[in-house]
Design a protein around this motif. Structure first.
Motif, PDB file in Angstrom:
ATOM      1  N   THR A 102     -10.520 -40.781 -41.013  1.00 33.28           N
ATOM      2  CA  THR A 102     -11.351 -39.468 -40.775  1.00 33.28           C
ATOM      3  C   THR A 102     -11.580 -39.456 -39.312  1.00 33.28           C
ATOM      4  OG1 THR A 102     -12.567 -40.596 -43.046  1.00 33.28           O
ATOM      5  CG2 THR A 102     -13.536 -39.059 -41.462  1.00 33.28           C
ATOM      6  N   LEU A 103     -11.842 -40.191 -38.487  1.00 37.90           N
ATOM      7  CA  LEU A 103     -12.147 -39.905 -37.076  1.00 37.90           C
ATOM      8  C   LEU A 103     -10.908 -39.087 -36.401  1.00 37.90           C
ATOM      9  CD1 LEU A 103     -13.999 -42.985 -35.842  1.00 37.90           C
ATOM     10  CD2 LEU A 103     -15.042 -40.717 -36.233  1.00 37.90           C
ATOM     11  N   THR A 110     -15.138 -38.207 -30.709  1.00 37.95           N
ATOM     12  CA  THR A 110     -14.660 -38.401 -29.414  1.00 37.95           C
ATOM     13  C   THR A 110     -13.424 -39.369 -29.212  1.00 37.95           C
ATOM     14  OG1 THR A 110     -16.090 -40.031 -28.957  1.00 37.95           O
ATOM     15  CG2 THR A 110     -16.902 -37.512 -28.497  1.00 37.95           C
ATOM     16  N   ASP A 111     -12.926 -39.388 -28.348  1.00 38.25           N
ATOM     17  CA  ASP A 111     -11.619 -40.588 -28.099  1.00 38.25           C
ATOM     18  C   ASP A 111     -12.381 -41.795 -27.952  1.00 38.25           C
ATOM     19  OD1 ASP A 111      -9.726 -38.346 -27.802  1.00 38.25           O
ATOM     20  OD2 ASP A 111      -9.669 -38.859 -25.652  1.00 38.25           O
ATOM     21  N   SER A 112     -13.783 -41.876 -27.414  1.00 38.96           N
ATOM     22  CA  SER A 112     -14.343 -42.963 -27.519  1.00 38.96           C
ATOM     23  C   SER A 112     -14.909 -43.360 -28.673  1.00 38.96           C
ATOM     24  CB  SER A 112     -15.613 -42.878 -26.343  1.00 38.96           C
ATOM     25  OG  SER A 112     -16.568 -43.976 -26.300  1.00 38.96           O
ATOM     26  N   ILE A 114     -13.116 -43.033 -31.484  1.00 44.52           N
ATOM     27  CA  ILE A 114     -11.706 -43.402 -32.218  1.00 44.52           C
ATOM     28  C   ILE A 114     -11.424 -44.836 -31.529  1.00 44.52           C
ATOM     29  CG2 ILE A 114      -9.537 -42.886 -32.261  1.00 44.52           C
ATOM     30  CD1 ILE A 114     -10.422 -39.862 -32.250  1.00 44.52           C
ATOM     31  N   ARG A 115     -11.500 -45.047 -30.179  1.00 45.43           N
ATOM     32  CA  ARG A 115     -11.150 -46.075 -29.459  1.00 45.43           C
ATOM     33  C   ARG A 115     -12.107 -47.273 -30.125  1.00 45.43           C
ATOM     34  NH1 ARG A 115     -10.160 -42.841 -24.929  1.00 45.43           N
ATOM     35  NH2 ARG A 115      -7.668 -43.259 -24.470  1.00 45.43           N
ATOM     36  N   GLY A 116     -13.501 -46.838 -30.340  1.00 44.53           N
ATOM     37  CA  GLY A 116     -14.452 -48.192 -30.803  1.00 44.53           C
ATOM     38  C   GLY A 116     -13.876 -48.796 -32.084  1.00 44.53           C
ATOM     39  N   LYS A 117     -13.458 -47.681 -32.918  1.00 42.59           N
ATOM     40  CA  LYS A 117     -13.389 -47.785 -34.435  1.00 42.59           C
ATOM     41  C   LYS A 117     -11.927 -48.643 -34.505  1.00 42.59           C
ATOM     42  CE  LYS A 117     -15.177 -47.127 -37.291  1.00 42.59           C
ATOM     43  NZ  LYS A 117     -16.476 -47.701 -38.156  1.00 42.59           N
TER      44      LYS A 117
END
Length: 170
Positions: A102-103, A110-112, A114-117
């Protein structure tokens, strides 16, 4: 059944009995077959559900390793213990993967984020794999030295790319 198929099935069972999924896991505890078309063979017959398949693999493993009734009871207890820990993590992992999808398609993520997920997915996957490994070690402990030797021979003859040969999913 060919020897290579037996070995593949045994390898999957070792992972299942020793850790899951102790097989799957996960994963393995469906009591009714999935009515999806993928569950049907060309003749229109339904494939067995995971619980039935798991039981068959456990039975074969017990025969191949000549497990005693006590060892079978202990391996089943181990499977239940690790399955109880792994199943909720796998559910979280599936949820996190859906959230990542979904992200990735969101115009506002944000890229942040997405990276966190993605990092969360990696951590959950590692936790699942660690529990599977610990389950394998625990299963190994209930075997006699001769049974460990037999298991090693069975695993050594298992073809590359058999069950569980896939890498991590993200």
């Amino acid at each position: 059944m060919t020897f290579a198929r037996k070995i593949s099935a045994l390898g999957a069972l070792v992972l299942t009995t020793g850790a899951i999924a102790l097989t799957t896991s996960t994963v393995f505890a469906q009591s009714t077959p999935n009515p999806s078309p993928r569950n049907n063979n060309p003749m229109g017959m339904q494939r067995p559900d995971r619980a039935t398949m798991r039981q068959g693999m456990e039975d074969r493993m017990a025969r191949e390793l000549s497990l005693t009734p006590e060892q079978i009871t202990r391996s089943q207890a181990l499977r239940q213990q690790y399955e109880g820990q792994i199943t909720p993590l796998e559910q979280q992992l599936r949820q996190a993967r859906e959230e990542l999808k979904t992200l990735m398609t969101s115009s506002t993520a944000t890229d942040s984020q997405i990276r966190g997920k993605y990092q969360q997915i990696q951590q959950l996957h590692q936790q699942v794999e660690n529990l599977r490994f610990e389950g394998k070690l625990a299963f190994r402990q209930i075997l006699t030295p001769e049974q460990r030797q037999t298991l090693a021979q069975l695993m050594a003859s298992r073809p590359e790319g058999g069950p569980r040969a896939r890498g991590p999913r993200s």
